[in-house]
Design a protein around this motif. Structure first.
Motif, PDB file in Angstrom:
ATOM      1  N   UNK A 144      12.882 -32.387 -41.496  1.00 16.27           N
ATOM      2  CA  UNK A 144      13.637 -31.895 -42.642  1.00 16.27           C
ATOM      3  C   UNK A 144      13.443 -30.403 -42.861  1.00 16.27           C
ATOM      4  N   UNK A 145      12.342 -29.817 -42.350  1.00 18.14           N
ATOM      5  CA  UNK A 145      12.196 -28.358 -42.481  1.00 18.14           C
ATOM      6  C   UNK A 145      12.924 -27.615 -41.367  1.00 18.14           C
ATOM      7  N   UNK A 146      13.044 -28.234 -40.194  1.00 17.96           N
ATOM      8  CA  UNK A 146      13.641 -27.512 -39.056  1.00 17.96           C
ATOM      9  C   UNK A 146      15.155 -27.667 -39.040  1.00 17.96           C
ATOM     10  N   UNK A 147      15.628 -28.852 -39.408  1.00 19.89           N
ATOM     11  CA  UNK A 147      17.063 -29.152 -39.315  1.00 19.89           C
ATOM     12  C   UNK A 147      17.967 -28.117 -39.992  1.00 19.89           C
ATOM     13  N   UNK A 148      17.654 -27.682 -41.228  1.00 17.00           N
ATOM     14  CA  UNK A 148      18.548 -26.705 -41.876  1.00 17.00           C
ATOM     15  C   UNK A 148      18.695 -25.419 -41.070  1.00 17.00           C
ATOM     16  N   UNK A 149      17.611 -24.987 -40.442  1.00 18.70           N
ATOM     17  CA  UNK A 149      17.682 -23.748 -39.647  1.00 18.70           C
ATOM     18  C   UNK A 149      18.581 -23.936 -38.440  1.00 18.70           C
ATOM     19  N   UNK A 150      18.481 -25.122 -37.847  1.00 14.63           N
ATOM     20  CA  UNK A 150      19.319 -25.409 -36.690  1.00 14.63           C
ATOM     21  C   UNK A 150      20.786 -25.422 -37.101  1.00 14.63           C
ATOM     22  N   UNK A 151      21.045 -25.959 -38.279  1.00 12.46           N
ATOM     23  CA  UNK A 151      22.409 -26.025 -38.769  1.00 12.46           C
ATOM     24  C   UNK A 151      22.960 -24.626 -39.058  1.00 12.46           C
ATOM     25  N   UNK A 152      22.047 -23.724 -39.477  1.00 12.11           N
ATOM     26  CA  UNK A 152      22.493 -22.360 -39.810  1.00 12.11           C
ATOM     27  C   UNK A 152      22.849 -21.550 -38.572  1.00 12.11           C
ATOM     28  N   UNK A 153      22.212 -21.876 -37.434  1.00 15.00           N
ATOM     29  CA  UNK A 153      22.406 -20.991 -36.281  1.00 15.00           C
ATOM     30  C   UNK A 153      23.774 -21.219 -35.643  1.00 15.00           C
ATOM     31  N   UNK A 154      24.246 -20.198 -34.976  1.00 13.87           N
ATOM     32  CA  UNK A 154      25.519 -20.288 -34.283  1.00 13.87           C
ATOM     33  C   UNK A 154      25.286 -21.006 -32.962  1.00 13.87           C
ATOM     34  N   UNK A 155      25.811 -22.229 -32.866  1.00 16.19           N
ATOM     35  CA  UNK A 155      25.460 -23.062 -31.732  1.00 16.19           C
ATOM     36  C   UNK A 155      26.132 -22.573 -30.444  1.00 16.19           C
ATOM     37  N   UNK A 156      27.143 -21.747 -30.587  1.00 16.61           N
ATOM     38  CA  UNK A 156      27.783 -21.208 -29.380  1.00 16.61           C
ATOM     39  C   UNK A 156      26.837 -20.333 -28.581  1.00 16.61           C
TER      40      UNK A 156
END
Lengths: 268, 297
Positions: A144-156
């Motif tokens: 739950x602490x890491x997921x938001x950061x992953x969602x914020x990053x540009x996955x491209x």
């Protein structure tokens, strides 16, 4: 006048919150063994504390468990997060809601459920069960602490890295990990603290062979007055304080950096 | 994102199966089984029978007296104490959250240190925070010594409802203040000014604007206080001297003292269902997109 009343109210609330802690700390320097009467200043309890092998052993176990479960659960969570993020929406939501289960079940039930698991598979209670239990309750928090950061990053970026010749492993290491690093740090600190702080789950999963600091304090506190507990609490309090100050300075630095980049006056 | 990354989630799927799903199913399994004298498992409803039946004790509440099964009695008493403690946290915490939020809104600073001081005890072991109260509340403790100066007391604070309630309010107050605060700081000052311009006096502004807008924070605070207060066994154990039975101790004792896994598991299942239902009720009343008032690290 109203302002003063407001301030008075806040002061009373904070006195309520801190009075027991202050008393605890003050009486760790008390020469008399009493929990309530002052008998002069001493550092005896701290000296005794550092010669108390039971407490030192417990401290060692606590630190080993906290460090290893923090590292294990965070490392595992990083990989899992990337995997979960790659899942199609419906499955991802399902996995995330199962991840949330330990969050909403009471600690008591989580502890009992894990105890029954180890009991059922006849795993002897001890260091291994304790470590597994701590890792088990830490993994969801790390995710739950890491997921938001992953969602914020540009996955491209990940795909771009691969187009430019990275292997998937390199792309994860060189692109994704640096992007989610703040989340990873938060996860490490959070899981470490949760593990140190935990009493209920350790209580059910430690068995008789190993004991953590919280368990030792619990059995000492139930038995008798012991100013060594105060000394220990003081040390723990100071460590938590230092840790929190560091974390807060870090995040406020991040915040001010972020604030500079947005329009001034916008609430972040 | 790349499909090949999906396989990274497979170990985790196995992990949550083993450490989240199976353990909870095992609690249900143990609630419905017992070991006979030969060590063989057999199906039974004894656990639930013990929870809902068994010996009865008198339950009195505001003059109302009932004969209830022991565990139902414990259950209701735990719930009542938890509700009273949640309400006290709300009554004490809401004004504090509002004052802090106003400081933040009006001065843009000053409340961050207060916030830090509020979070600080949350990071300390609940055990230590509770232990600290023993020294204050003992019959010859600091509070009683202080009362003694005025010729009052000694008052018996410990080992009764008061001690346990105080321990709970103390432990959970920050968990009530934080979510309410985080909703209140987001209220735009111009909204309050508009209400005042349109003729609302401060009391009406509070009742008609601030209070309704802070509802998600209040509900999330209730969620964060009610459940731990209902299930704690540490606080009644230390401040109740172990003599005082709440549902948390009752369950803990079934496992650790009487080793009756069947009854213990049945109690846990009933507690879990109860907690999940009440959380469902609370979160149904919360806007789905307004759950930011939750965990503040």
């Amino acid at each position: 006048m109203k302002r003063k009343l407001n301030m008075l109210y806040l002061i009373l609330i904070y006195v309520f919150l801190y009075a027991p802690i202050v008393v605890l700390i003050v009486f760790s320097f008390n020469a008399s063994k009493s929990r309530t009467a002052w008998g002069g200043f001493t550092l005896d309890w701290y000296v005794k504390l550092f010669h108390n092998s039971e407490i030192l052993d417990a401290l060692k176990t606590t630190l080993i468990i906290a460090c290893s479960s923090a590292l294990l659960s965070t490392a595992f969570a990083v990989l899992s997060c990337i995997g979960i993020y790659a899942l199609p929406g419906k499955q991802r939501r399902l996995v995330m809601s199962i991840t949330n289960i330990p969050n909403i079940t009471p600690d008591l039930v989580t502890g009992i459920a894990l105890m029954l698991l180890f009991f059922f598979i006849k795993m002897p209670f001890g260091f291994v069960t304790l470590l597994l239990a701590h890792t088990a309750f830490n993994v969801p928090y790390a995710i739950l602490s890491i997921m938001p950061k992953l969602r914020q990053m540009d996955i491209h970026l990940y795909e771009a890295a691969q187009d430019l010749g990275c292997t998937p492993g390199q792309a994860i290491r060189k692109v994704i990990i640096p992007e989610i690093k703040p989340g990873i740090l938060t996860a490490l600190i959070l899981t470490f603290t949760l593990s140190i702080d935990d009493f209920v789950i350790s209580y059910f999963t430690a068995g008789n062979e190993v004991t953590t600091l919280a368990l030792t304090i619990y059995s000492m506190a139930r038995k008798s007055v012991n100013p060594q507990i105060n000394a220990l609490s003081t040390l723990l309090f100071v460590s938590v304080l230092v840790l929190l100050v560091i974390v807060n300075l870090r995040s406020s630095r991040q915040l001010s950096r972020r604030r500079k980049s947005v329009k001034p006056g916008v609430v972040v | 994102m790349n499909k090949s990354l999906r396989k990274l989630s497979f170990p985790y799927l196995l992990w949550i199966l083993i450490f989240t799903v199976v353990p909870l199913l095992l609690v249900a399994f143990f609630a419905l089984t017992a070991y006979d004298s030969n060590g063989n498992l057999y199906l039974t409803l004894d656990g639930f029978r013990n929870v809902f039946g068994g010996e009865t004790v008198a339950f009195s509440f505001f003059g109302l007296s009932l004969q209830l099964p022991l565990y139902i009695n414990v259950f209701i008493r735990s719930l009542l104490i938890a509700i009273v403690c949640t309400l006290l946290c709300l009554l004490l915490g809401y004004p504090a959250a509002w004052i802090m939020a106003k400081m933040e809104i009006e001065h843009r600073r000053g409340s961050s240190i207060l916030l830090f001081l509020l979070v600080m005890p949350m990071w300390m072991n609940a055990l230590l925070r509770t232990y600290a109260w023993l020294a204050l509340l003992e019959p010859k403790g600091i509070v009683n010594n202080f009362l003694g100066l005025f010729g009052l007391g000694p008052v018996q604070f410990l080992y009764n409802d008061f001690g346990i309630g105080l321990g709970m309010v103390y432990n959970y107050l920050p968990f009530m203040v934080l979510p309410i605060y985080s909703v209140l700081v987001k209220i735009s000052p111009s909204l309050l000014e508009a209400a005042a311009d349109l003729g609302a006096d401060p009391r009406r502004v509070m009742l008609k604007v601030v209070l309704p807008m802070s509802r998600p924070g209040i509900l999330s605070g209730i969620n964060m206080v009610l459940m731990p207060a209902m299930t704690t066994f540490l606080i009644p154990d230390l401040l109740g001297g172990g003599r005082y039975l709440l549902i948390g101790n009752a369950i803990e004792r079934q496992y650790m003292v009487s080793r009756d896994y069947t009854t213990g598991s049945a109690l846990s299942i009933v507690l879990l269902i109860f907690v999940l239902l009440s959380m469902q009720i609370v979160s149904k009343n919360t806007d789905p997109d307004a759950d930011e008032g939750g965990l503040v690290a």
